[in-house]
Design a protein around this motif. Structure first.
Motif, mmCIF file in Angstrom:
data_model
loop_
_atom_site.group_PDB
_atom_site.id
_atom_site.type_symbol
_atom_site.label_atom_id
_atom_site.label_comp_id
_atom_site.label_asym_id
_atom_site.label_seq_id
_atom_site.Cartn_x
_atom_site.Cartn_y
_atom_site.Cartn_z
ATOM 1 N N ARG A 570 0.828 -1.217 0.000
ATOM 2 C CA ARG A 570 0.000 0.000 0.000
ATOM 3 C C ARG A 570 0.861 1.266 0.000
ATOM 4 N NH1 ARG A 570 -3.185 0.570 4.345
ATOM 5 N NH2 ARG A 570 -2.157 -1.021 5.578
ATOM 6 N N PHE A 571 2.047 1.175 0.629
ATOM 7 C CA PHE A 571 2.955 2.338 0.604
ATOM 8 C C PHE A 571 3.478 2.532 -0.823
ATOM 9 C CE2 PHE A 571 7.213 4.329 1.500
ATOM 10 C CZ PHE A 571 6.725 5.534 1.985
ATOM 11 N N ALA A 572 3.864 1.421 -1.452
ATOM 12 C CA ALA A 572 4.382 1.501 -2.827
ATOM 13 C C ALA A 572 3.304 2.024 -3.774
ATOM 14 C CB ALA A 572 4.870 0.126 -3.279
ATOM 15 N N ALA A 573 2.042 1.676 -3.477
ATOM 16 C CA ALA A 573 0.937 2.102 -4.347
ATOM 17 C C ALA A 573 0.523 3.551 -4.059
ATOM 18 C CB ALA A 573 -0.260 1.174 -4.148
ATOM 19 N N GLY A 574 1.099 4.138 -2.999
ATOM 20 C CA GLY A 574 0.780 5.538 -2.697
ATOM 21 C C GLY A 574 -0.429 5.715 -1.798
ATOM 22 N N GLU A 575 -1.028 4.597 -1.298
ATOM 23 C CA GLU A 575 -2.205 4.740 -0.409
ATOM 24 C C GLU A 575 -1.759 5.212 0.975
ATOM 25 O OE1 GLU A 575 -4.198 0.914 -0.373
ATOM 26 O OE2 GLU A 575 -3.791 0.708 -2.515
ATOM 27 N N VAL A 576 -0.616 4.686 1.456
ATOM 28 C CA VAL A 576 -0.072 5.118 2.753
ATOM 29 C C VAL A 576 0.874 6.282 2.475
ATOM 30 C CG1 VAL A 576 1.410 4.435 4.691
ATOM 31 C CG2 VAL A 576 -0.239 2.802 3.747
ATOM 32 N N LYS A 577 0.672 7.407 3.188
ATOM 33 C CA LYS A 577 1.481 8.595 2.906
ATOM 34 C C LYS A 577 2.750 8.650 3.757
ATOM 35 C CE LYS A 577 -1.353 10.068 -0.153
ATOM 36 N NZ LYS A 577 -0.979 9.757 -1.542
ATOM 37 N N VAL A 578 2.640 8.227 5.023
ATOM 38 C CA VAL A 578 3.796 8.302 5.935
ATOM 39 C C VAL A 578 4.029 6.928 6.540
ATOM 40 C CG1 VAL A 578 4.773 9.407 7.996
ATOM 41 C CG2 VAL A 578 3.242 10.710 6.478
ATOM 42 N N LEU A 579 5.245 6.416 6.368
ATOM 43 C CA LEU A 579 5.576 5.098 6.905
ATOM 44 C C LEU A 579 6.528 5.291 8.087
ATOM 45 C CD1 LEU A 579 5.138 2.081 6.373
ATOM 46 C CD2 LEU A 579 7.217 2.090 4.995
ATOM 47 N N VAL A 580 6.076 4.896 9.291
ATOM 48 C CA VAL A 580 6.938 4.990 10.481
ATOM 49 C C VAL A 580 7.539 3.598 10.673
ATOM 50 C CG1 VAL A 580 7.066 5.597 12.924
ATOM 51 C CG2 VAL A 580 5.370 6.706 11.448
ATOM 52 N N ALA A 581 8.879 3.503 10.565
ATOM 53 C CA ALA A 581 9.497 2.179 10.487
ATOM 54 C C ALA A 581 10.795 2.110 11.272
ATOM 55 C CB ALA A 581 9.779 1.841 9.021
ATOM 56 N N THR A 582 11.257 0.870 11.493
ATOM 57 C CA THR A 582 12.600 0.660 12.036
ATOM 58 C C THR A 582 13.542 0.566 10.834
ATOM 59 O OG1 THR A 582 12.222 -1.698 11.931
ATOM 60 C CG2 THR A 582 11.813 -0.634 14.054
ATOM 61 N N THR A 583 14.774 0.133 11.069
ATOM 62 C CA THR A 583 15.739 0.066 9.965
ATOM 63 C C THR A 583 15.424 -1.075 9.007
ATOM 64 O OG1 THR A 583 17.135 -1.283 11.335
ATOM 65 C CG2 THR A 583 17.627 1.044 11.273
ATOM 66 N N VAL A 584 14.277 -1.716 9.181
ATOM 67 C CA VAL A 584 13.880 -2.778 8.263
ATOM 68 C C VAL A 584 13.833 -2.225 6.831
ATOM 69 C CG1 VAL A 584 11.412 -2.419 8.559
ATOM 70 C CG2 VAL A 584 12.180 -4.641 8.037
ATOM 71 N N ILE A 585 13.721 -0.896 6.699
ATOM 72 C CA ILE A 585 13.678 -0.296 5.349
ATOM 73 C C ILE A 585 15.064 0.083 4.852
ATOM 74 C CG2 ILE A 585 11.377 0.670 5.638
ATOM 75 C CD1 ILE A 585 13.164 3.416 5.908
ATOM 76 N N GLU A 586 16.124 -0.279 5.638
ATOM 77 C CA GLU A 586 17.472 0.208 5.327
ATOM 78 C C GLU A 586 17.946 -0.178 3.934
ATOM 79 O OE1 GLU A 586 21.963 -0.589 7.085
ATOM 80 O OE2 GLU A 586 20.226 -1.266 8.198
ATOM 81 N N VAL A 587 17.648 -1.402 3.524
ATOM 82 C CA VAL A 587 18.150 -1.821 2.213
ATOM 83 C C VAL A 587 17.005 -2.298 1.333
ATOM 84 C CG1 VAL A 587 20.563 -2.423 2.544
ATOM 85 C CG2 VAL A 587 18.831 -3.912 3.444
#
Length: 733
Positions: A570-587
């Motif tokens: 949903r984030f990639a599709a633009g439905e979610v505007k703000v993603l609060v995350a840990t470093t799981v998004i690092e790579v």
């Protein structure tokens, strides 16, 4: 402590020489088991007579065991509890600073007698704080000079450079020095690993001499001689181990894999909407040349975040599929494996639907294999692999399992190698009929010397230009404590970007779901620091406060894989505007529409990690913005690190800074089993020249004599190094 006339053999257990009690402490606390281990336990520094260790520096060493050389300024016995309790307070000085020593109870009489004003001594203990003052409580001490009971020892001490050893609570530095004295005669038997011609050609002292000089130097020049020699040993033995691995790999047979004209690779290239950068073309050529040989490729591909490594790897995989083989891509986490699968199938389009309706005739199947997949999907993926229906598989550790069989595995691509050991690479390689080719990718820029030390069994390619169309990323530090209005402005910026149709990341160091107890995670020396900010809490605050009305979601490693995938989709599709995350998004997370990232408690992340995280924004045509939020004081080292990240986008420059600030053990230890344990004298950044020269010499020596038959000393040193490596692997396994 037993100190006898017996000269211990190098591999003799220390129990025989030093007695069981001392040997037990050396083994348990410092990992020293034999005379040779103890000879390689080098002094950390040296104190000189008249030169006093600076007490002023102790403030940085709270809770650490230290050894200081100082003079007693005054000593007084105080009583408390109506005269029932006694406390001895001794003030020592070294001309730069003062330090309080405290002794209690019945233990006050001996030190009161020994430590008269004017007495010089070595003191060892744990640095503590009491009433905002530094102190050593019940330190061990060894008087130096006339007052010492052992006059000769004191005179000897006073006239030489005093080695200060890395010590522990149960064994002070000077006791370790006495242990070393007991085994020092056996240094005569140390086998020299360096070939004589090499040693003489480089003007290095013999090993025996180096060991004597490092432990009992007469002059500072002795220390330099010894260090120069012992660094060479470490660098050379390690580089020989790596050169032998490279040599052995180059002897293995492999099936040459060449792209077929008019095949899958050509069809893929024809539909690319852009041209490859010069760097991508050069690196692709290096890889295709390697793939065409009859020995397995072993190549490390370094490239900044977004430099197009995945594209280079995919083209290599397609070339292998063209030649009738299969390619496997190994990712460190499920989230990453799923993302790679998604982005590769998107890049390939109908070429990824071989054998399916609407798929291309030249296409192949691209399958995903992870631990959490349902049984039916997993069974189908395994079937597609064993029949050869699937040319490309992307997966996690699940790929290494026994059940996984390939039709003809030709290439293994490993993403983010520093998360995988050599053993796991080998396990996957054993899945091929003949050893497959290997391509290792990393987005962590690695300084040249670390690459030579840690990935020394791989040839290196570097992608250092970003593809056209990638936007610059502006980075700013937001000092939230000194200037709270800056933080308020940061959230306004996030809102502005979302209103323009873009998206944002907010990164926090902790999850905050109750399982990650901050007490356990406290950073060293953080006694009074609040726990790190948490994803769950920050998301709630933002939804209720500055980002109210925007769609805010959380993402972290402990979520159910299907929930994680759903949020990412949903984030990639633009439905979610703000993603609060840990470093799981690092790579690996690739959402070109994200333009802003706010990193909370940025001082709790390493320099390279911040650089990695920031690479997630500005991946499209709009410029990226990264805001590093920190409560740290402007003059603190943490803020200096953040300023360095804000000042440059050059990952190689930052990785150098990172390595200089951290102990290289962290870098090496994570990267490859065994390396860390073997480096005691070598500093990876400072000794770049030694490492580069040692690599050349090692390559030459191994080429001339692969089995090292003419160099028994080197073989012995190598066995010792590889034993440590194997031991560490077994412990990890």
């Amino acid at each position: 402590m037993v100190c006898n006339e017996h000269v211990p053999a190098l591999d003799e257990d220390l129990k025989k020489t030093l007695g069981p009690a001392t040997a037990k402490v050396l083994a348990e606390q410092l990992g020293l088991h034999t005379a040779l281990d103890l000879l390689h336990h080098y002094p950390r520094r040296y104190a000189e007579r008249g030169e006093l260790t600076s007490l002023a520096e102790l403030a940085d060493q709270i809770d650490e065991h230290v050894t200081v050389v100082a003079q007693v300024a005054d000593a007084r016995i105080l009583t408390f509890n109506g005269g029932r309790g006694k406390r001895l307070e001794v003030t020592i000085t070294d001309g730069n600073g003062r330090l309080q020593l405290v002794f209690f109870g019945a233990g006050v009489h001996k030190p009161h007698k020994d430590l008269l004003p004017g007495t010089r001594a070595m003191f060892a203990g744990k640095v503590g704080m009491f009433n905002r003052k530094l102190q050593l409580s019940h330190p061990a001490y060894e008087p130096l000079g006339q007052d010492a009971s052992d006059h000769d020892a004191a005179t000897a001490f006073a006239h030489q450079l005093i080695p200060i050893y890395p010590a522990c609570a149960k064994l002070e530095s000077w006791k370790i020095a006495k242990c070393v004295d007991a085994v020092l005669p056996s240094a005569q038997e140390a086998v020299d690993p360096l070939p004589p011609a090499l040693r003489e050609g480089r003007g290095l002292v013999p090993l025996t001499e180096a060991l004597l000089k490092i432990h009992r130097p007469g002059t500072k020049a002795d220390i330099e001689d010894a260090r120069g020699r012992l660094k060479w040993d470490e660098a050379f033995v390690l580089q020989v181990a790596l050169a032998r691995r490279r040599h052995a790999d180059s002897q293995l047979p492999a099936v040459p894999r060449r792209p077929v004209p008019g095949g899958l690779l050509d069809s893929f290239d024809a539909k690319l909407p852009f041209t490859l950068t010069q760097g991508q073309q050069t690196v692709s050529k290096e890889i295709f040349d390697d793939l065409a040989t009859e020995h397995p490729m072993h190549r490390l591909l370094q490239g900044e975040v977004g430099s197009g490594k995945t594209m280079v790897a995919l083209r290599a995989m397609l070339a292998v599929v063209d030649s009738g083989g299969q390619a496997a891509m190994l990712a460190p986490t499920e989230v990453l494996a799923q993302q790679h699968h998604r982005s590769i199938t998107e890049m390939m389009g109908e070429l990824a639907e071989g054998g399916m309706l609407g798929g291309s005739d030249q296409g192949t199947k691209v399958v995903l294999l992870t631990g959490s997949m349902g049984m039916p999907a997993r069974r189908q993926a395994l079937l597609d692999l064993v029949t050869g229906e699937a040319g490309i598989v992307i997966g996690t550790h699940a790929l290494i399992e026994d059940k996984v069989q390939f039709h003809d595995l030709g290439l293994v691509v490993v993403d983010e190698q520093h998360r995988f050991g050599v053993e796991q690479r080998d396990a996957l390689r054993s899945k091929g009929k003949q050893p497959p080719h290997l391509l290792v990718m990393t987005a962590t820029p690695i300084p040249r010397t670390v690459a030579m030390t840690v990935f020394g069994d791989l040839e290196t390619s570097v992608l250092d230009q970003l593809p056209a169309g990638r936007s610059p990323i502006a980075t700013h530090v937001v000092p939230s404590k000194d200037k709270p209005h800056f933080l308020a402005r940061a959230w306004e910026r996030v809102r502005e970007e979302v209103e323009k149709g873009h998206q944002a990341y907010v990164v926090c160091p902790r999850i905050g779901d109750g399982e990650d107890d901050p007490k356990k995670k406290a950073v060293e020396g953080d006694g009074d620091k609040r726990p790190p900010l948490a994803v769950v809490e920050i998301a709630e605050q933002l939804t209720r406060g500055p980002l109210a009305g925007l769609s805010v979601e959380v993402l972290h490693g402990r979520m159910d894989p299907s929930d994680k995938d759903d949020v990412m989709r949903r984030f990639a599709a633009g439905e979610v505007k703000v993603l609060v995350a840990t470093t799981v998004i690092e790579v690996g997370v690739n959402v070109p529409n994200s333009t802003v990232m706010v990193i909370m408690d940025a001082d709790r992340f390493g320099v390279s990690q911040l650089h990695q995280l920031r690479g997630r924004v500005g991946r499209g045509s709009a410029p990226g913005l990264c805001l590093l939020v920190s409560e740290m004081h402007e003059a603190s080292p943490a803020r200096a690190r953040l300023a360095a990240v804000a000042a440059t986008l050059d990952g190689f420059e930052l990785s150098r800074i990172d390595l200089e600030q951290r102990r290289e053990g962290d870098v090496l230890g994570q990267a490859q089993s065994g390396v860390r344990s073997s480096l005691r004298m070598l500093a990876v950044i400072e000794d770049e020249e030694v490492i580069a020269q040692a690599r050349e010499e090692a390559t030459r020596v191994v080429a001339e004599d692969p089995a090292l038959e003419g160099l028994p000393g080197l073989r012995t040193a190598l066995d010792a190094l590889l034993d440590t490596e194997r031991e560490q692997y077994l412990e990890k396994g």
